[in-house]
Write a protein that holds these residues in place. Structure first.
Motif, PDB file in Angstrom:
ATOM      1  N   LEU A   1      -3.424 -10.278  -8.094  1.00 51.44           N
ATOM      2  CA  LEU A   1      -3.482 -10.175  -6.639  1.00 51.44           C
ATOM      3  C   LEU A   1      -2.172  -9.671  -6.083  1.00 51.44           C
ATOM      4  O   LEU A   1      -2.139  -8.755  -5.252  1.00 51.44           O
ATOM      5  CB  LEU A   1      -3.766 -11.563  -6.056  1.00 51.44           C
ATOM      6  N   ALA A   2      -1.082 -10.278  -6.560  1.00 47.90           N
ATOM      7  CA  ALA A   2       0.227  -9.875  -6.052  1.00 47.90           C
ATOM      8  C   ALA A   2       0.467  -8.402  -6.348  1.00 47.90           C
ATOM      9  O   ALA A   2       0.942  -7.640  -5.498  1.00 47.90           O
ATOM     10  CB  ALA A   2       1.313 -10.741  -6.681  1.00 47.90           C
ATOM     11  N   GLY A   3       0.112  -8.006  -7.570  1.00 47.21           N
ATOM     12  CA  GLY A   3       0.325  -6.622  -7.957  1.00 47.21           C
ATOM     13  C   GLY A   3      -0.494  -5.670  -7.097  1.00 47.21           C
ATOM     14  O   GLY A   3       0.001  -4.639  -6.631  1.00 47.21           O
ATOM     15  N   ALA A   4      -1.749  -6.048  -6.873  1.00 44.61           N
ATOM     16  CA  ALA A   4      -2.607  -5.176  -6.075  1.00 44.61           C
ATOM     17  C   ALA A   4      -2.079  -5.043  -4.659  1.00 44.61           C
ATOM     18  O   ALA A   4      -2.038  -3.941  -4.091  1.00 44.61           O
ATOM     19  CB  ALA A   4      -4.035  -5.711  -6.074  1.00 44.61           C
ATOM     20  N   ALA A   5      -1.668  -6.170  -4.089  1.00 43.89           N
ATOM     21  CA  ALA A   5      -1.136  -6.129  -2.726  1.00 43.89           C
ATOM     22  C   ALA A   5       0.105  -5.252  -2.667  1.00 43.89           C
ATOM     23  O   ALA A   5       0.260  -4.417  -1.767  1.00 43.89           O
ATOM     24  CB  ALA A   5      -0.808  -7.544  -2.259  1.00 43.89           C
ATOM     25  N   ALA A   6       0.983  -5.452  -3.669  1.00 47.10           N
ATOM     26  CA  ALA A   6       2.219  -4.666  -3.675  1.00 47.10           C
ATOM     27  C   ALA A   6       1.936  -3.188  -3.822  1.00 47.10           C
ATOM     28  O   ALA A   6       2.720  -2.352  -3.406  1.00 47.10           O
ATOM     29  CB  ALA A   6       3.129  -5.142  -4.795  1.00 47.10           C
ATOM     30  N   THR A   7       0.802  -2.863  -4.445  1.00 43.35           N
ATOM     31  CA  THR A   7       0.460  -1.459  -4.599  1.00 43.35           C
ATOM     32  C   THR A   7      -0.189  -0.908  -3.346  1.00 43.35           C
ATOM     33  O   THR A   7       0.070   0.229  -2.942  1.00 43.35           O
ATOM     34  CB  THR A   7      -0.524  -1.285  -5.775  1.00 43.35           C
ATOM     35  N   ALA A   8      -1.011  -1.731  -2.744  1.00 41.97           N
ATOM     36  CA  ALA A   8      -1.811  -1.235  -1.627  1.00 41.97           C
ATOM     37  C   ALA A   8      -0.963  -0.881  -0.422  1.00 41.97           C
ATOM     38  O   ALA A   8      -1.205   0.133   0.244  1.00 41.97           O
ATOM     39  CB  ALA A   8      -2.847  -2.280  -1.242  1.00 41.97           C
ATOM     40  N   VAL A   9       0.034  -1.702  -0.136  1.00 40.31           N
ATOM     41  CA  VAL A   9       0.806  -1.490   1.099  1.00 40.31           C
ATOM     42  C   VAL A   9       1.449  -0.104   1.174  1.00 40.31           C
ATOM     43  O   VAL A   9       1.229   0.628   2.148  1.00 40.31           O
ATOM     44  CB  VAL A   9       1.867  -2.611   1.256  1.00 40.31           C
ATOM     45  N   PRO A  10       2.236   0.297   0.168  1.00 38.62           N
ATOM     46  CA  PRO A  10       2.824   1.634   0.292  1.00 38.62           C
ATOM     47  C   PRO A  10       1.789   2.742   0.268  1.00 38.62           C
ATOM     48  O   PRO A  10       1.957   3.783   0.918  1.00 38.62           O
ATOM     49  CB  PRO A  10       3.771   1.730  -0.912  1.00 38.62           C
ATOM     50  N   ALA A  11       0.698   2.502  -0.486  1.00 40.40           N
ATOM     51  CA  ALA A  11      -0.333   3.543  -0.550  1.00 40.40           C
ATOM     52  C   ALA A  11      -0.942   3.760   0.830  1.00 40.40           C
ATOM     53  O   ALA A  11      -1.111   4.894   1.285  1.00 40.40           O
ATOM     54  CB  ALA A  11      -1.408   3.147  -1.555  1.00 40.40           C
ATOM     55  N   LEU A  12      -1.245   2.636   1.487  1.00 37.96           N
ATOM     56  CA  LEU A  12      -1.815   2.734   2.834  1.00 37.96           C
ATOM     57  C   LEU A  12      -0.873   3.455   3.768  1.00 37.96           C
ATOM     58  O   LEU A  12      -1.277   4.315   4.547  1.00 37.96           O
ATOM     59  CB  LEU A  12      -2.072   1.319   3.374  1.00 37.96           C
ATOM     60  N   ARG A  13       0.404   3.064   3.652  1.00 38.88           N
ATOM     61  CA  ARG A  13       1.370   3.669   4.551  1.00 38.88           C
ATOM     62  C   ARG A  13       1.440   5.169   4.357  1.00 38.88           C
ATOM     63  O   ARG A  13       1.567   5.934   5.305  1.00 38.88           O
ATOM     64  CB  ARG A  13       2.742   3.049   4.293  1.00 38.88           C
ATOM     65  N   ALA A  14       1.327   5.595   3.100  1.00 43.53           N
ATOM     66  CA  ALA A  14       1.468   7.015   2.823  1.00 43.53           C
ATOM     67  C   ALA A  14       0.350   7.818   3.483  1.00 43.53           C
ATOM     68  O   ALA A  14       0.562   8.937   3.940  1.00 43.53           O
ATOM     69  CB  ALA A  14       1.463   7.254   1.317  1.00 43.53           C
TER      70      ALA A  14
ATOM     71  N   TYR B   1       8.008   4.256  -4.353  1.00 40.21           N
ATOM     72  CA  TYR B   1       8.787   5.433  -4.702  1.00 40.21           C
ATOM     73  C   TYR B   1       7.874   6.568  -5.152  1.00 40.21           C
ATOM     74  O   TYR B   1       8.008   7.713  -4.697  1.00 40.21           O
ATOM     75  CB  TYR B   1       9.782   5.088  -5.809  1.00 40.21           C
ATOM     76  N   SER B   2       6.962   6.254  -6.065  1.00 39.99           N
ATOM     77  CA  SER B   2       6.157   7.342  -6.603  1.00 39.99           C
ATOM     78  C   SER B   2       5.214   7.904  -5.549  1.00 39.99           C
ATOM     79  O   SER B   2       4.942   9.103  -5.515  1.00 39.99           O
ATOM     80  CB  SER B   2       5.364   6.867  -7.824  1.00 39.99           C
ATOM     81  N   VAL B   3       4.729   7.036  -4.681  1.00 43.09           N
ATOM     82  CA  VAL B   3       3.870   7.522  -3.613  1.00 43.09           C
ATOM     83  C   VAL B   3       4.679   8.343  -2.626  1.00 43.09           C
ATOM     84  O   VAL B   3       4.212   9.367  -2.113  1.00 43.09           O
ATOM     85  CB  VAL B   3       3.178   6.333  -2.896  1.00 43.09           C
ATOM     86  N   GLY B   4       5.905   7.913  -2.384  1.00 44.87           N
ATOM     87  CA  GLY B   4       6.765   8.666  -1.491  1.00 44.87           C
ATOM     88  C   GLY B   4       6.947  10.089  -1.978  1.00 44.87           C
ATOM     89  O   GLY B   4       6.984  11.048  -1.206  1.00 44.87           O
ATOM     90  N   ARG B   5       7.045  10.214  -3.296  1.00 42.22           N
ATOM     91  CA  ARG B   5       7.176  11.546  -3.872  1.00 42.22           C
ATOM     92  C   ARG B   5       5.943  12.383  -3.602  1.00 42.22           C
ATOM     93  O   ARG B   5       5.994  13.596  -3.576  1.00 42.22           O
ATOM     94  CB  ARG B   5       7.364  11.425  -5.390  1.00 42.22           C
ATOM     95  N   ARG B   6       4.834  11.675  -3.457  1.00 42.01           N
ATOM     96  CA  ARG B   6       3.594  12.424  -3.328  1.00 42.01           C
ATOM     97  C   ARG B   6       3.175  12.604  -1.876  1.00 42.01           C
ATOM     98  O   ARG B   6       2.042  12.969  -1.581  1.00 42.01           O
ATOM     99  CB  ARG B   6       2.475  11.701  -4.080  1.00 42.01           C
ATOM    100  N   THR B   7       4.096  12.324  -0.963  1.00 40.56           N
ATOM    101  CA  THR B   7       3.749  12.421   0.460  1.00 40.56           C
ATOM    102  C   THR B   7       3.238  13.816   0.803  1.00 40.56           C
ATOM    103  O   THR B   7       2.223  13.987   1.475  1.00 40.56           O
ATOM    104  CB  THR B   7       4.970  12.109   1.326  1.00 40.56           C
ATOM    105  N   ARG B   8       3.971  14.796   0.310  1.00 39.42           N
ATOM    106  CA  ARG B   8       3.546  16.170   0.608  1.00 39.42           C
ATOM    107  C   ARG B   8       2.158  16.425   0.097  1.00 39.42           C
ATOM    108  O   ARG B   8       1.301  16.983   0.784  1.00 39.42           O
ATOM    109  CB  ARG B   8       4.496  17.152  -0.071  1.00 39.42           C
ATOM    110  N   GLU B   9       1.949  15.984  -1.141  1.00 34.31           N
ATOM    111  CA  GLU B   9       0.646  16.216  -1.759  1.00 34.31           C
ATOM    112  C   GLU B   9      -0.455  15.561  -0.941  1.00 34.31           C
ATOM    113  O   GLU B   9      -1.489  16.162  -0.660  1.00 34.31           O
ATOM    114  CB  GLU B   9       0.678  15.630  -3.177  1.00 34.31           C
ATOM    115  N   PHE B  10      -0.201  14.333  -0.516  1.00 34.09           N
ATOM    116  CA  PHE B  10      -1.195  13.626   0.296  1.00 34.09           C
ATOM    117  C   PHE B  10      -1.452  14.391   1.597  1.00 34.09           C
ATOM    118  O   PHE B  10      -2.592  14.577   2.030  1.00 34.09           O
ATOM    119  CB  PHE B  10      -0.713  12.212   0.616  1.00 34.09           C
ATOM    120  N   GLY B  11      -0.345  14.801   2.205  1.00 34.23           N
ATOM    121  CA  GLY B  11      -0.478  15.485   3.481  1.00 34.23           C
ATOM    122  C   GLY B  11      -1.363  16.720   3.353  1.00 34.23           C
ATOM    123  O   GLY B  11      -2.277  16.962   4.152  1.00 34.23           O
TER     124      GLY B  11
END
Lengths: 884, 112
Positions: free
Chosen positions: A859-872, A783-793
């Motif tokens: 590990l689980a936490g890192a994986a759960a974080t990495a996936v949406p970040a990568l996607r963004a 969610y939070s990364v989704g909010r930052r999509t514009r910023e990333f772009g």
């Protein structure tokens, strides 16, 4: 008293709402009519007259509103509106509602189910009169009949002192014989418990002494199942152990002692002339204090009894009754074993529910963020903040109620399975143990309801607190993508950390239990359990004489050895691991000084020659029994290594030494020669050190035991031998009962069943917790990364390296996980004190286990974080910029 | 208070209603008319406050209500004074007397 009239009015208003409304309408209508008429009479034209009347009255609708408000029913209207609104919101976003609802339902189902069990077992009062006056005597060793009578005479602060033990008895039915667990009790046991029968009477004084008639008291359950609830059962005779016994009473349905598996009670036979009276320790003692006995007096009484016992009886060091004396409250004595695990499981499942709540609260926060615009408009239009908060809470409570309904249904459907899986077994364990007194009742629904409303409120708290976070201006700023609300982002991070803490606790608990079980499993049994099956045989004393019985058992063993698929057969009087009992004093010929009460203690077992080979118990010195060791031949014995170490600690060679066990019915009573030493095989339980055991040949035994265990080793699956053995026994005699046929491996498992079951539940909870945690972290970060999509772009378009952005997102997403893991490990250390009782062979602060739990979460936490970040970062910058 | 003055004090309206009802049971509109007539049109009851006052008095148990038929055969809600209301009326009247006496005294004071 005015408030009373007021209240009465309010209630009447609530019930007669429609009538009140009608009255109000009529009254106003009448008034306006008369006023209009007056105006017309004064010269106005009808339409104007009406208008003037209305004007003079003031705002009619406003007036109606105020009147209604004075009725105090405004809240009802508001509630109805809120509910409709909430339903619209929930049904309008089915994705959220389903996910949130199911998450909560999961937590509520588990917690309500276990709460219902706790309520049925631990919160219900025991079926005895004034249980806080009843205690059980300390029991490093069982008590002897002689000791019981002695204590009973000398007790002054006690109203009653009673004794009990248990035994298997056969009940003769129409076509076959069944075995049930019976309580063998002193005549005053029911008086000591303060329990009254449903039908007939309990035992009378003297019925536990020699010469008394055979009587029996039935449990309610047995009365229903075996005797059809026959109301005329009292004073009829039933066949118990092949002998007739008169039923004198039936107990009420909720009564049990000492556990629900004991289905009938018969009196002891305390005979001072019987050698077992002074030598066999097999009783447990309970006492009922006189009314009003305070703590000081109780302690004084205990000290007196200990002193008296110590003076009268002499005890060897390892069996000293004057040590570790204590009086255990009856509740602890009876429920103590099941209480611990249940409370642990309740705590664990509550942690899971809390995690589910946090997850859903996080989801709600995200949703609120999306609805900020709408909320801001409504606030700007004048909705008071309290009203908005109420609406939000209505929404979450309705969600909670929906989840509660589903959860309650799921729990109800799976209740029986859950009870069967819980660690409620009892030592004598042929059935469900304490599960037998549990049934589906109101407590499940009540628990689910309370949890539903509670979780609804809890989940709504966070978004409500964020409601007043900012003014309308911030939310209504131009451009469809408002600035993300930083406050709610912070709150979500806190949620993630909290979830991780709980997850670490659950996962580390599961890991510790798993390692405990592994330790238990790896205990050296000293025998080969694979391929062996144990067959319990019972026969009533009235059905077969003592000598005939022994012959029957031995011949059955011989014939069983000939069955196809059977590699070996043997008899043993008490099965290794499962059966305790049969312990007493031993005399050593070369130590005549150790006599009387100073004689050492040992377990003894009667076995056939085939026993050792069938069980795979190794011989380390000398020989085992042969067919020559029978009556008339010299008495021989085989002992285990622990026996040698206990009796001859100086290391002498035991072969050829002579001993005498004071076991009742043990052969000729002459000195017995030790001819062999076996390896230490687990005889009693799997924990703790192996005790001394003395084996005697069945053929030299004269005891008239009513039961024996036939062990068979099969070449294939041992369970397949059940059918053939049963037919064999039935063919040879219809009065002998096969109580149960259990593979040896299952016997060992049953020993550690409590740990196994705890491992099962905690493992399940840990898995769900991990899932919830991963989903939670993933959701928040996504969610939070989704909010930052514009910023990333924008940043990528300006040349930033995607890898760096990913790393920064992962870092900020992992920080709460890290904090959570650290706090979680700390919490686990704090809680470890309470958990150590459930573990075997491992400390609750074991660093490897805690480290593993922490590592998994990280590990689980890192994986759960990495996936949406990568996607963004994969998003096309142009599209991101254009995204509206 | 004349038509140009603001509303009566709430307590006064209550007292006047009780007084009117002590003379005979009446419906709401009738009470309003009666007060106006009895005061020679000086007091004009704010009809927006009348019914709330009536309901309030009924809640307190000082007046009771019931549906009845008027002289024109129309259905109307009539109010009547209860014994508790009678006692309340006496108390309100005493209170009013005290209050108005006190106000008069202040207003009658000459310059010092």
């Amino acid at each position: 008293m005015r408030w009373l009239d007021d209240l009465a009015f309010r209630i009447r208003a609530l019930l007669g709402r429609r009538e009140l409304e009608r009255d109000l309408e009529d009254e106003i209508a009448f008034h306006l009519e008369r006023e209009t008429e007056k105006n017309v009479a004064g010269g106005m034209d009808p339409r104007e007259a009406r208008r003037e009347a209305l004007r003079r009255f003031g705002g009619v609708d406003r007036f109606k509103e105020r009147t209604r408000e004075s009725w105090g029913l405004r809240w009802l209207d508001d509630l109805r509106a809120d509910v409709r609104y909430a339903l619209r919101q929930l049904l309008g976003s089915p994705g959220f509602s389903v996910v949130a609802g199911l998450t909560l339902a999961l937590g509520i189902a588990g917690t309500a189910a276990i709460f219902s069990v706790v309520q049925g077992l631990l919160l219900r009062p025991l079926p005895y009169d004034e249980p806080d006056r009843i205690v059980r005597f300390w029991m490093p060793l069982w008590w002897r009949g002689q000791e019981y009578d002695f204590v009973r005479e000398r007790a002054t602060a006690f109203e009653e002192v009673a004794a009990y033990s248990n035994d298997g008895v056969t009940l003769r039915g129409e076509s076959s014989t069944s075995v049930t667990v019976a309580g063998v009790v002193s005549a005053n046991l029911f008086d000591a418990l303060g329990a009254r029968p449903l039908l007939g009477r309990t035992f009378r004084e003297g019925e536990d002494r020699p010469g008394a008639e055979e009587v029996v008291v039935l449990s309610h359950g047995l009365w229903r199942s075996e005797f059809g609830g026959d109301p005329g059962i009292v004073d009829t005779r039933i066949l118990l152990n092949g002998r007739p016994a008169t039923v004198v009473g039936v107990m009420p349905p909720e009564f049990f002692f000492p556990d629900p598996e004991t289905r009938l009670w018969r009196p002891l036979d305390l005979d001072p002339a019987d050698p077992a009276y002074a030598s066999n320790g097999w009783l447990a003692l309970v006492g009922r204090f006189e009314e009003g006995t305070g703590d000081a007096r109780r302690r004084a009484e205990l000290d007196r009894i200990v002193a008296a016992v110590g003076e009268r009886f002499e005890y060897p060091d390892h069996a000293d009754k004057t040590r570790d004396a204590g009086l255990i409250p009856i509740r602890e004595a009876i429920l103590g074993d099941v209480e611990g695990p249940l409370v642990l499981l309740l705590a664990a499942v509550a942690a899971l529910l809390l995690m589910a709540c946090v997850n859903v609260a996080s989801l709600m926060l995200a949703r609120m963020s999306d609805r900020r615009e709408e909320v801001a408009i409504r606030a700007a239009l004048g909705a008071p903040r309290g009203r908005l908060a109420r609406q939000l809470l209505t929404e979450t409570v309705i969600l909670g109620l929906g989840a509660g309904g589903i959860g309650a249904a799921a729990a109800a459907l799976s209740f029986d399975a859950v009870v069967a899986a819980l660690p409620l077994r009892v030592a004598s364990g042929m059935g469900q143990g304490f599960g037998e007194i549990l049934s589906l009742d109101w407590s499940l629904a009540a628990g689910a309801l309370v949890l539903a409303v509670g979780t609804g409120l809890l989940v709504g708290l966070a978004p409500v607190r964020r409601l007043g976070g900012e003014g309308p201006a911030g939310a209504l700023s131009p451009g469809r993508d408002p600035v993300p609300d930083p406050g709610s982002g912070r709150l979500q991070s806190v949620f993630v950390a909290a979830e991780v803490v709980l997850a670490v606790l659950l996962v580390s608990g599961a890991v510790l239990l798993a390692r405990s079980v592994a330790e238990l499993r790896s205990v050296e049994l000293g025998f080969e359990s694979a391929g062996v099956v144990a067959v319990d045989l019972f026969v009533g004393e009235g059905d077969m004489g003592g000598g005939e019985r022994l012959r029957f058992f031995r011949e059955t063993a011989r014939e069983a050895a000939e069955l196809p698929g059977v590699e070996g057969a043997g008899l043993v009087s008490r099965l290794p691991v499962r059966d305790g009992g049969w312990q007493g004093s031993v005399r050593l010929e070369d130590r005549p000084d150790l006599t009387g009460d100073r004689a050492p203690n040992s377990y003894w077992r009667a076995v056939t020659p085939g026993f050792f080979r069938t069980m795979g118990i190794g011989i380390v010195r000398g020989r085992t029994f042969t067919g020559d060791d029978r009556t008339g031949a010299p008495d021989v014995a085989v002992v285990n290594r622990a026996f040698v170490e206990a009796m001859w600690p100086e290391g002498a060679d035991p072969i050829g030494k002579r001993i005498r066990s004071l076991a009742v019915g043990d052969g000729s009573g002459e000195w017995t020669t030790v001819v062999g030493v076996t390896a230490n095989a687990r005889s009693v339980g799997v924990r703790g050190p192996v005790p001394p055991v003395l084996y005697r040949p069945y053929a030299q035994f004269t005891a008239t035991n009513l039961s024996t265990v036939l062990v068979l080793r099969g070449s294939g699956d041992p369970a397949l031998l059940a059918g053939p053995v049963r037919s064999l026994v039935r063919r040879r005699s219809p009065v002998v009962a096969v109580a149960r046929v259990t593979p040896m491996e299952r016997v060992v498992e049953a020993e550690i069943s409590e740990s196994l079951r705890l491992r099962l539940f905690l493992g399940l909870f840990a898995a769900v917790a991990l899932l919830l945690g991963v989903v939670g972290v993933y959701g928040v970060v996504s969610y939070s990364v989704g909010r930052r999509t514009r910023e990333f772009g924008i940043r990528i378009a300006l040349g930033a390296e995607p890898g760096r952005l990913v790393r920064s997102a992962v870092r900020s997403g992992t920080v709460p996980v890290l904090i959570g893991v650290t706090m979680g490990v700390g919490a686990a250390l704090v809680v470890s004190r309470f958990v150590s009782g459930f573990l075997y062979g491992i400390e609750p602060t074991d660093p490897w286990s805690l480290g593993a739990a922490g590592g998994i979460l990280l590990l689980a936490g890192a994986a759960a974080t990495a996936v949406p970040a990568l996607r963004a970062t994969r998003v096309d910058p142009v599209r991101a910029l254009k995204a509206e | 208070m004349s038509k140009s003055r603001p509303d009566m004090i709430k307590g006064t309206l209550d007292m006047l209603i009780l007084k009117v009802l002590s003379l005979e049971p009446m419906h709401g509109w009738g009470i309003s008319e009666r007060i106006q007539r009895m005061s020679d049109d000086v007091l004009e009851v704010n009809q927006g406050s009348l019914y709330p006052a009536l309901h309030r008095l009924a809640r307190r148990g000082w007046i009771g209500s019931g549906w009845d038929v008027t002289e024109n055969n129309r259905r109307a809600k009539y109010y009547r004074l209860t014994p508790a209301g009678e006692a309340a009326l006496a108390k309100e009247r005493d209170h009013w007397r005290e209050l108005s006496w006190a106000v008069d005294r202040v207003m009658a004071a000459e310059g010092a």
